[in-house]
Scaffold this motif. Structure first.
Motif, PDB file in Angstrom:
ATOM      1  N   GLU A 123       0.836  -1.077   0.114  1.00 37.84           N
ATOM      2  CA  GLU A 123       0.101   0.087   0.267  1.00 37.84           C
ATOM      3  C   GLU A 123       1.105   0.547  -0.063  1.00 37.84           C
ATOM      4  OE1 GLU A 123      -3.986   1.315   0.880  1.00 37.84           O
ATOM      5  OE2 GLU A 123      -1.991   1.594  -0.857  1.00 37.84           O
ATOM      6  N   ASN A 124       0.324   2.513  -0.521  1.00 38.05           N
ATOM      7  CA  ASN A 124       0.798   3.980  -0.815  1.00 38.05           C
ATOM      8  C   ASN A 124      -0.247   4.587  -0.572  1.00 38.05           C
ATOM      9  OD1 ASN A 124       3.232   5.295  -1.104  1.00 38.05           O
ATOM     10  ND2 ASN A 124       2.257   5.747  -3.096  1.00 38.05           N
ATOM     11  N   VAL A 125       0.113   5.687   1.098  1.00 41.28           N
ATOM     12  CA  VAL A 125      -0.612   6.783   0.916  1.00 41.28           C
ATOM     13  C   VAL A 125      -0.165   8.296   0.869  1.00 41.28           C
ATOM     14  CG1 VAL A 125      -1.617   7.897   2.835  1.00 41.28           C
ATOM     15  CG2 VAL A 125      -2.022   5.234   2.278  1.00 41.28           C
ATOM     16  N   GLU A 126      -0.580   8.620  -0.296  1.00 42.77           N
ATOM     17  CA  GLU A 126      -0.084  10.294  -0.452  1.00 42.77           C
ATOM     18  C   GLU A 126      -1.201  10.636  -0.377  1.00 42.77           C
ATOM     19  OE1 GLU A 126       3.382   9.051  -3.162  1.00 42.77           O
ATOM     20  OE2 GLU A 126       2.262  10.858  -2.473  1.00 42.77           O
ATOM     21  N   CYS A 153      -6.471  12.660   0.110  1.00 38.73           N
ATOM     22  CA  CYS A 153      -5.465  11.305   0.527  1.00 38.73           C
ATOM     23  C   CYS A 153      -5.579   9.860  -0.599  1.00 38.73           C
ATOM     24  CB  CYS A 153      -5.773  10.955   1.284  1.00 38.73           C
ATOM     25  SG  CYS A 153      -4.499  11.732   2.672  1.00 38.73           S
ATOM     26  N   THR A 154      -4.879  10.342  -2.094  1.00 39.05           N
ATOM     27  CA  THR A 154      -5.232   8.779  -2.549  1.00 39.05           C
ATOM     28  C   THR A 154      -4.508   7.280  -1.909  1.00 39.05           C
ATOM     29  OG1 THR A 154      -2.742   9.039  -3.801  1.00 39.05           O
ATOM     30  CG2 THR A 154      -4.991  10.048  -4.044  1.00 39.05           C
ATOM     31  N   TYR A 155      -4.842   6.263  -2.102  1.00 43.19           N
ATOM     32  CA  TYR A 155      -4.344   5.384  -1.929  1.00 43.19           C
ATOM     33  C   TYR A 155      -4.273   4.461  -2.881  1.00 43.19           C
ATOM     34  CZ  TYR A 155      -9.541   3.183  -1.463  1.00 43.19           C
ATOM     35  OH  TYR A 155     -10.552   3.089  -1.940  1.00 43.19           O
ATOM     36  N   SER A 156      -3.118   3.596  -3.225  1.00 36.96           N
ATOM     37  CA  SER A 156      -3.335   2.104  -4.236  1.00 36.96           C
ATOM     38  C   SER A 156      -3.761   0.760  -3.597  1.00 36.96           C
ATOM     39  CB  SER A 156      -1.572   2.625  -4.183  1.00 36.96           C
ATOM     40  OG  SER A 156      -0.809   1.314  -3.335  1.00 36.96           O
ATOM     41  N   ASP A 157      -3.950  -0.044  -2.840  1.00 36.38           N
ATOM     42  CA  ASP A 157      -4.626  -0.846  -2.445  1.00 36.38           C
ATOM     43  C   ASP A 157      -6.198  -0.377  -2.279  1.00 36.38           C
ATOM     44  OD1 ASP A 157      -5.261  -3.711  -1.756  1.00 36.38           O
ATOM     45  OD2 ASP A 157      -3.818  -4.206  -0.093  1.00 36.38           O
ATOM     46  N   SER A 158      -6.771  -1.853  -3.573  1.00 39.36           N
ATOM     47  CA  SER A 158      -8.682  -1.601  -3.700  1.00 39.36           C
ATOM     48  C   SER A 158      -8.720  -2.417  -2.895  1.00 39.36           C
ATOM     49  CB  SER A 158      -8.588  -1.526  -5.259  1.00 39.36           C
ATOM     50  OG  SER A 158      -8.116  -2.978  -5.263  1.00 39.36           O
ATOM     51  N   ALA A 159      -8.431  -3.536  -2.150  1.00 38.47           N
ATOM     52  CA  ALA A 159      -8.652  -3.965  -0.736  1.00 38.47           C
ATOM     53  C   ALA A 159      -8.717  -3.487   0.370  1.00 38.47           C
ATOM     54  CB  ALA A 159      -7.798  -4.943  -0.306  1.00 38.47           C
ATOM     55  N   CYS A 162      -3.497  10.983   7.432  1.00 41.03           N
ATOM     56  CA  CYS A 162      -4.719  10.158   7.056  1.00 41.03           C
ATOM     57  C   CYS A 162      -4.006   8.777   7.062  1.00 41.03           C
ATOM     58  CB  CYS A 162      -4.917  10.497   5.335  1.00 41.03           C
ATOM     59  SG  CYS A 162      -3.438  10.503   4.227  1.00 41.03           S
ATOM     60  N   ALA A 163      -4.437   8.277   6.808  1.00 38.73           N
ATOM     61  CA  ALA A 163      -3.510   6.592   7.152  1.00 38.73           C
ATOM     62  C   ALA A 163      -5.457   5.313   5.794  1.00 38.73           C
ATOM     63  CB  ALA A 163      -3.885   6.137   8.679  1.00 38.73           C
ATOM     64  N   ALA A 164      -4.478   3.963   5.544  1.00 41.68           N
ATOM     65  CA  ALA A 164      -5.360   3.533   4.384  1.00 41.68           C
ATOM     66  C   ALA A 164      -4.987   1.956   5.552  1.00 41.68           C
ATOM     67  CB  ALA A 164      -5.176   4.059   3.165  1.00 41.68           C
ATOM     68  N   SER A 165      -6.325   0.794   5.410  1.00 42.72           N
ATOM     69  CA  SER A 165      -5.456  -0.031   6.097  1.00 42.72           C
ATOM     70  C   SER A 165      -4.685  -0.993   4.701  1.00 42.72           C
ATOM     71  CB  SER A 165      -6.971  -1.055   6.616  1.00 42.72           C
ATOM     72  OG  SER A 165      -8.169  -1.299   4.988  1.00 42.72           O
ATOM     73  N   MET A 166      -3.911  -2.045   5.728  1.00 47.19           N
ATOM     74  CA  MET A 166      -3.384  -2.763   4.809  1.00 47.19           C
ATOM     75  C   MET A 166      -3.794  -4.105   5.516  1.00 47.19           C
ATOM     76  SD  MET A 166      -0.076  -2.910   3.138  1.00 47.19           S
ATOM     77  CE  MET A 166       0.761  -4.329   2.283  1.00 47.19           C
ATOM     78  N   GLY A 167      -3.877  -5.613   4.546  1.00 45.33           N
ATOM     79  CA  GLY A 167      -3.900  -6.341   5.243  1.00 45.33           C
ATOM     80  C   GLY A 167      -2.469  -6.582   5.151  1.00 45.33           C
ATOM     81  N   GLY A 182      -3.629 -12.158   8.596  1.00 46.61           N
ATOM     82  CA  GLY A 182      -4.838 -11.981   8.462  1.00 46.61           C
ATOM     83  C   GLY A 182      -5.540 -10.807   8.902  1.00 46.61           C
ATOM     84  N   SER A 183      -4.911 -10.323   9.481  1.00 47.38           N
ATOM     85  CA  SER A 183      -5.443  -9.171  10.474  1.00 47.38           C
ATOM     86  C   SER A 183      -4.791  -7.543   9.291  1.00 47.38           C
ATOM     87  CB  SER A 183      -5.000  -8.993  11.619  1.00 47.38           C
ATOM     88  OG  SER A 183      -3.827  -8.239  11.907  1.00 47.38           O
ATOM     89  N   GLU A 184      -5.734  -6.733   9.691  1.00 39.74           N
ATOM     90  CA  GLU A 184      -4.753  -5.263   9.065  1.00 39.74           C
ATOM     91  C   GLU A 184      -3.417  -4.269   9.854  1.00 39.74           C
ATOM     92  OE1 GLU A 184      -8.554  -4.895   5.852  1.00 39.74           O
ATOM     93  OE2 GLU A 184      -7.962  -4.046   7.556  1.00 39.74           O
ATOM     94  N   LYS A 185      -3.142  -3.491   9.085  1.00 40.83           N
ATOM     95  CA  LYS A 185      -2.206  -3.327   9.624  1.00 40.83           C
ATOM     96  C   LYS A 185      -2.320  -1.400   9.395  1.00 40.83           C
ATOM     97  CE  LYS A 185       2.046  -3.376   6.207  1.00 40.83           C
ATOM     98  NZ  LYS A 185       2.957  -3.136   6.380  1.00 40.83           N
ATOM     99  N   LEU A 186      -1.787  -0.019   9.576  1.00 42.00           N
ATOM    100  CA  LEU A 186      -2.341   1.221   8.626  1.00 42.00           C
ATOM    101  C   LEU A 186      -1.136   1.682   7.401  1.00 42.00           C
ATOM    102  CD1 LEU A 186      -4.172   2.216  11.611  1.00 42.00           C
ATOM    103  CD2 LEU A 186      -5.267   2.152   9.500  1.00 42.00           C
ATOM    104  N   VAL A 187      -0.929   2.005   6.494  1.00 46.98           N
ATOM    105  CA  VAL A 187       0.154   3.345   6.107  1.00 46.98           C
ATOM    106  C   VAL A 187      -0.593   4.307   6.020  1.00 46.98           C
ATOM    107  CG1 VAL A 187       1.143   2.469   3.794  1.00 46.98           C
ATOM    108  CG2 VAL A 187      -0.151   1.361   4.816  1.00 46.98           C
TER     109      VAL A 187
END
Lengths: 115, 115
Positions: free
Chosen positions: B2-5, B23-29, B90-95, B99-104
């Motif tokens: 994941e990349n967050v701009e 903010c924009t993010y790259s991971d559609s999940a 801002c942040a976006a979750s990433m798998g 199985g759980s998620e972290k933030l970018v």
């Protein structure tokens, strides 16, 4: 400011020394995280742990080590292999299931300065 | 990964005006998008978050919008006050493998509200 604590608030280290930063939480959270914050760089993930006795490298794990022997505690060791350790270090925790899933709660931070 | 701009990196407004951070993010999940406010030397504090099953969320003077198709989300602060001055992340979750998620996190926006 209860819930997640970090100590010390300020830490000074000589080059070549290892130092350990403390992070404790009483929120009964399963997951814990360590971030490094530099000016203009945002928060970068060093290590994270989703369960006791298990942890995963983040984006900038080189020169750092962690342990997760207890659910409440997630200490971070900055080793002499970390070339530029001066930064603000933030610990966070979150639940793994239920509400508020994914929300991370941050500690007050430790500012590490290498002399 | 994941990349967050995040844009802009700095924003200066007059008291009473609105402020918008994007903010924009790259991971559609990604399915969880929090916004944190950090005052100088303090810990980041969650101010609002949104999950991918809604397009907008509002809490008093703060609102967040999410466009999943375009993979961007925005923070809107209306009727700004000097105490809104801080750095916003801002942040976006990433798998993760577990199985759980972290933030970018994005790199932050320094907002200054001038009286």
């Amino acid at each position: 400011d209860g819930g997640i604590t970090q100590s010390p608030k300020y830490l000074f280290r000589k080059e070549g020394q290892n130092v350990t930063l403390s992070c404790e939480q009483n929120l009964n959270h399963d997951a814990m995280y360590w971030y490094r914050q530099d000016p203009g760089q945002g928060l970068r993930l060093i290590y994270y742990s989703q369960i006791v006795n298990d942890f995963q490298k983040g984006d900038i794990a080189e020169g750092y080590s962690v342990s997760r022997e207890k659910k409440e505690s997630f200490p971070l060791t900055v080793t002499s292999a970390q070339k530029n350790p001066t930064a603000f270090y933030l610990c966070a925790s979150s639940i793994e299931e239920g509400y508020p899933y994914n929300e991370q709660f941050f500690g007050p931070g430790t500012r590490l300065t290498v002399l | 990964g994941e990349n967050v701009e995040q844009h802009p990196s700095t924003l200066s407004v007059q008291e009473g005006d609105s402020a918008v951070i994007k903010c924009t993010y790259s991971d559609s999940a990604s399915n969880y998008f929090p916004w944190y406010k950090q005052e100088l030397g303090k810990r980041p504090q969650l101010i609002i978050d949104i999950r991918s099953n809604v397009g907008e969320k509002k809490d008093q003077r703060i609102a967040v919008t999410l466009n999943k198709t375009a993979k961007h989300f925005s923070l809107h602060i209306t009727e700004t006050q000097p105490e809104d001055s801080a750095v916003y992340f801002c942040a976006a979750s990433m798998g993760t493998q577990g199985g759980s998620e972290k933030l970018v996190f994005g790199k932050g926006t320094k907002l200054t509200v001038n009286p």
